[in-house]
Design an enzyme around this catalytic site. Structure first.
Site, PDB file in Angstrom:
ATOM      1  CE1 TYR A 137      -4.856   6.678   7.137  1.00  0.00           C
ATOM      2  CE2 TYR A 137      -6.754   8.132   7.345  1.00  0.00           C
ATOM      3  CZ  TYR A 137      -5.535   7.824   6.763  1.00  0.00           C
ATOM      4  OH  TYR A 137      -4.999   8.661   5.828  1.00  0.00           O
ATOM      5  CG  HIS A 181      -4.307   5.199   1.175  1.00  0.00           C
ATOM      6  ND1 HIS A 181      -4.895   4.746   2.331  1.00  0.00           N
ATOM      7  CD2 HIS A 181      -3.524   6.229   1.558  1.00  0.00           C
ATOM      8  CE1 HIS A 181      -4.485   5.472   3.362  1.00  0.00           C
ATOM      9  NE2 HIS A 181      -3.647   6.375   2.919  1.00  0.00           N
ATOM     10  CB  SER A 202       1.236  15.148   7.312  1.00  0.00           C
ATOM     11  OG  SER A 202       0.965  13.851   7.796  1.00  0.00           O
ATOM     12  N   PRO A 203      -0.653  18.395   7.182  1.00  0.00           N
ATOM     13  CG  PRO A 203      -2.659  19.537   7.560  1.00  0.00           C
ATOM     14  CD  PRO A 203      -2.092  18.148   7.402  1.00  0.00           C
ATOM     15  CG  LEU A 204      -0.987  21.145  11.453  1.00  0.00           C
ATOM     16  CD1 LEU A 204      -1.862  20.962  12.684  1.00  0.00           C
ATOM     17  CD2 LEU A 204      -0.757  22.635  11.177  1.00  0.00           C
ATOM     18  N   GLY A 205       2.874  18.830   9.602  1.00  0.00           N
ATOM     19  CA  GLY A 205       4.140  18.108   9.708  1.00  0.00           C
ATOM     20  C   GLY A 205       3.998  16.697  10.236  1.00  0.00           C
ATOM     21  N   GLY A 206       2.768  16.285  10.558  1.00  0.00           N
ATOM     22  CA  GLY A 206       2.541  14.908  11.013  1.00  0.00           C
ATOM     23  C   GLY A 206       2.258  14.855  12.507  1.00  0.00           C
TER      24      GLY A 206
HETATM   25  N1  LIG Z   1      -3.024   9.991   1.992  1.00  0.00           N
HETATM   26  C1  LIG Z   1      -2.037   9.652   2.799  1.00  0.00           C
HETATM   27  O1  LIG Z   1      -1.131   8.901   2.452  1.00  0.00           O
HETATM   28  C2  LIG Z   1      -2.026  10.240   4.177  1.00  0.00           C
HETATM   29  C3  LIG Z   1      -0.891  10.101   5.004  1.00  0.00           C
HETATM   30  C4  LIG Z   1      -0.928  10.675   6.281  1.00  0.00           C
HETATM   31  C5  LIG Z   1      -2.054  11.373   6.698  1.00  0.00           C
HETATM   32  N2  LIG Z   1      -3.149  11.468   5.883  1.00  0.00           N
HETATM   33  C6  LIG Z   1      -4.365  12.231   6.284  1.00  0.00           C
HETATM   34  O2  LIG Z   1      -3.979  13.538   6.638  1.00  0.00           O
HETATM   35  C7  LIG Z   1      -4.477  13.825   7.939  1.00  0.00           C
HETATM   36  C8  LIG Z   1      -3.569  14.799   8.661  1.00  0.00           C
HETATM   37  O3  LIG Z   1      -2.262  14.271   8.797  1.00  0.00           O
HETATM   38  P1  LIG Z   1      -1.678  13.827  10.226  1.00  0.00           P
HETATM   39  O4  LIG Z   1      -2.789  13.601  11.155  1.00  0.00           O
HETATM   40  O5  LIG Z   1      -0.719  12.742   9.926  1.00  0.00           O
HETATM   41  O6  LIG Z   1      -0.771  15.051  10.643  1.00  0.00           O
HETATM   42  P2  LIG Z   1      -1.015  16.593  10.955  1.00  0.00           P
HETATM   43  O7  LIG Z   1      -2.369  17.014  10.585  1.00  0.00           O
HETATM   44  O8  LIG Z   1       0.132  17.327  10.384  1.00  0.00           O
HETATM   45  O9  LIG Z   1      -0.850  16.606  12.545  1.00  0.00           O
HETATM   46  C9  LIG Z   1      -1.818  16.025  13.374  1.00  0.00           C
HETATM   47  C10 LIG Z   1      -1.566  16.432  14.789  1.00  0.00           C
HETATM   48  O10 LIG Z   1      -1.612  17.834  14.864  1.00  0.00           O
HETATM   49  C11 LIG Z   1      -2.092  18.217  16.111  1.00  0.00           C
HETATM   50  N3  LIG Z   1      -2.842  19.443  15.874  1.00  0.00           N
HETATM   51  C12 LIG Z   1      -3.856  19.613  14.998  1.00  0.00           C
HETATM   52  N4  LIG Z   1      -4.272  20.891  14.999  1.00  0.00           N
HETATM   53  C13 LIG Z   1      -3.494  21.533  15.900  1.00  0.00           C
HETATM   54  C14 LIG Z   1      -3.420  22.881  16.356  1.00  0.00           C
HETATM   55  N5  LIG Z   1      -4.222  23.812  15.838  1.00  0.00           N
HETATM   56  N6  LIG Z   1      -2.499  23.193  17.290  1.00  0.00           N
HETATM   57  C15 LIG Z   1      -1.667  22.252  17.788  1.00  0.00           C
HETATM   58  N7  LIG Z   1      -1.683  20.953  17.387  1.00  0.00           N
HETATM   59  C16 LIG Z   1      -2.582  20.612  16.459  1.00  0.00           C
HETATM   60  C17 LIG Z   1      -3.001  17.129  16.582  1.00  0.00           C
HETATM   61  O11 LIG Z   1      -2.745  16.963  17.943  1.00  0.00           O
HETATM   62  P3  LIG Z   1      -3.730  16.217  18.960  1.00  0.00           P
HETATM   63  O12 LIG Z   1      -3.606  14.773  18.597  1.00  0.00           O
HETATM   64  O13 LIG Z   1      -3.159  16.558  20.283  1.00  0.00           O
HETATM   65  O14 LIG Z   1      -5.111  16.731  18.736  1.00  0.00           O
HETATM   66  C18 LIG Z   1      -2.643  15.946  15.720  1.00  0.00           C
HETATM   67  O15 LIG Z   1      -2.133  14.862  16.426  1.00  0.00           O
HETATM   68  C19 LIG Z   1      -4.568  12.445   8.604  1.00  0.00           C
HETATM   69  O16 LIG Z   1      -5.399  12.490   9.745  1.00  0.00           O
HETATM   70  C20 LIG Z   1      -5.096  11.628   7.467  1.00  0.00           C
HETATM   71  O17 LIG Z   1      -6.500  11.830   7.355  1.00  0.00           O
HETATM   72  C21 LIG Z   1      -3.136  10.924   4.622  1.00  0.00           C
END
Ligand SMILES: NC(=O)c1ccc[n+]([C@@H]2O[C@H](COP(=O)([O-])OP(=O)(O)OC[C@H]3O[C@@H](n4cnc5c(N)ncnc54)[C@H](OP(=O)(O)O)[C@@H]3O)[C@@H](O)[C@H]2O)c1
Length: 284
Positions: free
Chosen positions: A53, A128, A206-210
């Site tokens: 990251y 990973h 990516s629980p919120l779709g990314g």
């Molecule tokens: N293992 C793997 O291959 C893999 C791949 C992808 C991700 N991950 C992990 O999973 C984590 C989460 O995935 P992600 O960050 O890709 O996507 P995500 O959690 O689906 O979405 C992240 C975005 O959601 C926004 N957000 C969060 N909470 C919110 C809320 N309550 N209301 C409105 N917007 C909200 C944030 O906005 P703001 O930026 O404006 O705060 C952030 O940019 C990553 O950070 C990483 O640690 C793992």
């Protein structure tokens, strides 16, 4: 906040995904630290990071160093916080992502993560992503060795299907599986069920779709927006509450680059959907 089981630890039912704090368009460091502190003050006790990251090859470990420094600078008890990191993804000079699941590489990556985190032992080390060029049991075998040597307390895997999880379990106890799961991506159901039946935590990435889609969750998923209106909650809270309701082993790890985002997400742990609402979301 409600807690869930992660190996021999209990952690908050919602974790913090730290990726947005270090990849392209990441916030200034001061905002990143405030975001991590807001998460910890709000009751989050699991932070997900990875060596990869960062924005490119010369910055590997950026997110681990940031998370570790923020946790060290937090006024609360560091020992209550589980930091989960990963190895097996590489970043190239041009910023593109690669894979390396060879045992020799994973050993080097783990040593670098130990240095970046400033610790003698990693709470949870996750492989990973499977590398098609290396037999899976060889990659996981490296993590088993690292655990045996005391460099890693607990071992997890990420982006594994059920057969892969079974293969990994034949090599080392697996405490967590981290796969994608969200209203937009529901095909990890088999892994959730398998993990639930075997006492393995399922970390929903990516629980919120990314990062790019999370803010548009309402328009992409009208059923979640409708339930949010009924509950007086945000659509993102409804998505996280729906994930938590899938099984007692699910721990969503929403990313955030602002304190307000993670503080809103934390409140999802207190949002209890009715059976009827859950059924509507399941079938949406
Ligand atoms: N293992 C793997 O291959 C893999 C791949 C992808 C991700 N991950 C992990 O999973 C984590 C989460 O995935 P992600 O960050 O890709 O996507 P995500 O959690 O689906 O979405 C992240 C975005 O959601 C926004 N957000 C969060 N909470 C919110 C809320 N309550 N209301 C409105 N917007 C909200 C944030 O906005 P703001 O930026 O404006 O705060 C952030 O940019 C990553 O950070 C990483 O640690 C793992």
């Amino acid at each position: 906040m409600e807690c869930r089981k992660l190996g021999d630890r209990t952690v908050s039912a919602i974790g913090l995904g730290a990726m947005p704090l270090s990849v392209e368009d990441h916030p200034p460091r001061e905002q990143a630290v405030r975001t991590i502190h807001a998460a910890l003050d709000g009751g989050i006790s699991l932070i997900d990071t990875a060596d990869a990251y960062c924005t490119g090859a010369d910055e590997v470990g950026h997110n681990e160093r940031l998370v570790a420094a923020a946790v060290r600078g937090w006024s609360g008890d560091r020992d209550t916080v589980v930091i989960a990191t990963k190895g097996g993804h590489t970043r190239q000079g041009d910023g593109s992502w690669g894979l390396n699941g060879s045992p020799a590489y994973l050993r080097r990556a783990c040593d670098a993560s130990l240095r970046a985190l400033g610790t003698d032992v990693i709470d949870l080390y996750q492989f990973h992503r499977p590398d098609p060029g290396v037999p899976l049991v060889e990659s996981v075998g490296a993590l088993a060795d690292l655990r045996h040597e005391g460099k890693v307390r607990m071992v997890g895997v990420s982006n594994f299907d059920v057969d892969g999880i079974k293969d990994a379990q034949s090599v080392v106890p697996i405490v967590s599986v981290q796969n994608e799961y969200s209203p937009a991506f529901r095909s990890s159901r088999a892994e959730i069920d398998y993990c639930d039946a075997h006492g393995i935590a399922f970390l929903a990435w990516s629980p919120l779709g990314g990062m790019s889609a999370a803010h548009n969750l309402a328009s992409r998923h009208p059923a979640f927006a409708a339930v949010a209106d009924e509950c007086g909650a945000s659509p993102q809270q409804v998505a996280l509450a729906w994930e938590l309701s899938q099984a007692p082993n699910v721990i969503p790890i929403p990313g955030a680059s602002r304190p307000d985002s993670i503080l809103d997400s934390i409140r999802a742990a207190d949002l209890h959907l009715t059976d009827a609402q859950r059924s509507r979301l399941d079938h949406s």
